[in-house]
Structures are given as structure tokens and as C-alpha cells.
Design a protein around this motif. Structure first.
Motif, short mmCIF file in Angstrom:
data_model
loop_
_atom_site.label_atom_id
_atom_site.label_comp_id
_atom_site.label_asym_id
_atom_site.label_seq_id
_atom_site.Cartn_x
_atom_site.Cartn_y
_atom_site.Cartn_z
N ILE A 7 0.48 -1.42 -0.02
CA ILE A 7 -0.30 0.02 -0.31
C ILE A 7 0.55 1.08 -0.23
O ILE A 7 0.28 2.40 -0.55
CB ILE A 7 -0.75 0.09 1.86
CG1 ILE A 7 -1.81 -0.87 1.13
CG2 ILE A 7 -1.54 1.24 1.41
CD1 ILE A 7 -2.71 -1.39 2.43
N LEU A 8 1.89 0.97 0.71
CA LEU A 8 2.81 2.48 1.30
C LEU A 8 3.46 2.58 0.18
O LEU A 8 3.91 4.18 -0.49
CB LEU A 8 4.03 2.33 2.69
CG LEU A 8 4.40 3.69 2.28
CD1 LEU A 8 3.24 4.85 2.46
CD2 LEU A 8 5.86 3.41 3.89
N ARG A 11 1.46 3.81 -3.06
CA ARG A 11 0.84 5.22 -2.51
C ARG A 11 2.14 6.47 -3.37
O ARG A 11 1.41 7.40 -3.45
CB ARG A 11 0.67 5.80 -1.36
CG ARG A 11 -0.95 4.79 -1.17
CD ARG A 11 -1.78 4.88 0.58
NE ARG A 11 -1.34 6.91 0.59
CZ ARG A 11 -1.12 6.75 1.95
NH1 ARG A 11 -1.11 6.27 3.10
NH2 ARG A 11 -1.67 8.08 2.28
N HIS A 15 1.32 9.15 -6.00
CA HIS A 15 0.82 10.92 -5.44
C HIS A 15 2.33 11.31 -5.39
O HIS A 15 2.85 12.46 -5.02
CB HIS A 15 0.68 10.73 -4.08
CG HIS A 15 -1.14 9.75 -3.70
ND1 HIS A 15 -1.91 10.67 -4.15
CD2 HIS A 15 -1.32 8.59 -3.55
CE1 HIS A 15 -3.31 9.36 -4.71
NE2 HIS A 15 -3.10 8.38 -3.79
N ILE A 18 3.67 12.00 -0.17
CA ILE A 18 2.43 11.75 1.16
C ILE A 18 2.93 12.23 2.48
O ILE A 18 4.02 12.36 2.88
CB ILE A 18 2.29 10.27 1.54
CG1 ILE A 18 3.35 9.69 2.36
CG2 ILE A 18 1.66 10.30 0.38
CD1 ILE A 18 2.97 8.06 2.76
N ASP A 22 1.13 10.64 8.32
CA ASP A 22 0.30 9.61 7.54
C ASP A 22 1.07 8.28 8.47
O ASP A 22 2.05 8.26 8.93
CB ASP A 22 0.88 9.57 6.33
CG ASP A 22 -0.21 8.17 5.43
OD1 ASP A 22 -1.34 7.64 5.09
OD2 ASP A 22 0.61 6.92 5.86
#
Length: 227
Positions: A7-8, A11, A15, A18, A22
Motif C-alpha cells: 500500500i505504501l 501510494r 502520488h 505523502i 500519515d
């Protein structure tokens, strides 16, 4: 842990950056095993983690040895500037000097006042302030008044400022230039700060309505990392 890493990583790729607050970003900053897993996965595809305790975000960038393979055949590729023209790089250096140098001084001063007793190697929990309290914006009109002619004139200034905003270096609000997510991540503070403090731009910034060109600062290759 594998799913959290998936997931990290996804992301960060989707993106580009982040916030360090977070939950998964914070885990990467304080959990050594998780951090090593993240860096290993990024490394397998030629990327590396960008993080420093003074920045409010984390991001990814190409490993240096991958830059030529990714960008080397493009006509606009230059290893130190993300394809930005010289006047845009000069504007970036001026903005970085006016925002990041005072910000770092405030952060270090406040950390010393609070007292740094942390020993973790990643610095996520150290008492370093972030946000508007330490990162103060500068007026667009003030920068243009002092540097507009050297930075290519009104049209080039507006175009380059828009490009810096698009790349995530700055945020523009009500004609104020504020720190963007990548301004304190993708420029090497240790290399650029001494050049600015001890070099030509130090004299430039002391003058009002200066006519000194910023090009002298750009002659040395600024370390703008490749996203």
C-alpha cells in the motif's frame, strides 16, 4: 507487513509524496524492519526513498545510477534540473533560499529549546516543528521586484513559477509563494546551503531592487533530485 508495504509503495508511486504524519509513513520512519522492506522494494525498481526530519512529506526519486537509463535519450534531459530551463532553476534557488534557509533555522532553534533526547535513527519522533509556524511564504511581487529582470521578465517569471508549482516545489496562494511538498526533499540542503550562504546569492539577497544576476549561483550544478 507485506500488504502495508504494498500500500505504501503504491501510494508513493501514484502520488509522488505523502505527509510524514500519515500512519504508514510514520511507520516507515520509526520501524527499522518496515523501513528496510520499503527501501528494498523501491530499490528493486530503481527508486529510493526521500526523507529528512525537517520535511513535512516523504517521497521517492530515481537512484542516481538509473537516471541516464530513464532520461538519457531525451533532448531536454539534464541530470541536475528535471528539464527546467536556467531561469526556472534560478527562480527555484531564490525561492529555496528565501523559504527553506529561514525555516531550517527556526526548526533547529525550536528543537534546541525543547531539548532533543531522542535516539531513534530515523528522526520521526524528534521535536522538530513543521507547517506554517516555521515555513513562512514570500510574496510573488516582492521576488519579482527584486529578481524579475534577471529571471526573464514578467511572462517568464509567471510561466516558471507555474511550472515549479506543477512539480510540487511551491504552492501559490493569494500571490504568496509557500513551500511545496518537494521543496525541502528534492534539493540537497547540505550541498546547496553553503553555496548560498557563502556564495553569490548571499550578497544578492542582502540587496533591495538588486541588478545582480542569479546566474552565478546556477553555474555550480544544484543538486535537484530526479523524481
Amino acid at each position: 507487513m507485506d500488504q502495508a508495504l504494498n500500500i505504501l509503495t503504491a501510494r508513493l508511486l501514484a502520488h509522488r509524496f505523502i505527509p510524514r504524519r500519515d500512519p504508514l509513513a510514520r511507520r516507515a520512519l520509526v520501524d527499522e524492519v518496515f523501513r528496510e522492506g520499503l527501501e528494498r522494494r523501491l530499490g528493486e525498481v530503481g527508486l529510493r526513498l526521500l526523507e529528512n526530519p525537517y520535511a513535512e512529506h516523504i517521497a521517492v526519486a530515481l537512484k542516481p545510477e538509473m537516471e541516464d537509463w530513464v532520461f538519457g535519450e531525451g533532448e531536454n534531459w539534464l541530470s541536475n534540473n528535471m528539464g527546467l530551463p536556467r531561469d526556472a532553476i534560478a527562480l527555484l534557488v531564490v525561492v529555496w533560499a528565501l523559504i527553506i534557509l529561514p525555516k531550517r533555522e527556526r526548526q533547529i532553534s525550536r528543537a534546541e529549546e525543547i531539548g532533543d533526547t531522542q535516539t531513534d535513527m530515523f528522526g520521526a519522533e524528534k521535536p522538530i516543528a513543521h507547517g506554517d509556524d516555521v515555513s513562512v511564504g514570500v510574496p510573488e511581487d516582492a521576488i519579482y521586484a527584486d529578481f524579475g529582470r534577471q529571471l526573464g521578465g514578467k511572462m517568464r517569471f509567471a510561466t516558471n513559477l507555474g511550472q515549479l508549482a506543477k512539480l510540487g516545489f511551491v504552492v501559490r496562494r493569494n500571490r504568496m509563494i509557500q513551500e511545496g511538498p518537494l521543496l525541502d526533499l528534492m534539493i540537497d540542503y547540505a550541498k546547496l546551503a553553503p553555496r548560498i550562504i557563502n556564495g553569490a546569492l548571499a550578497d544578492v539577497l542582502k540587496l533591495s531592487g538588486t541588478r545582480i544576476a542569479v546566474d552565478a549561483v546556477v553555474e555550480d550544478e544544484e543538486e535537484v533530485e530526479e523524481d
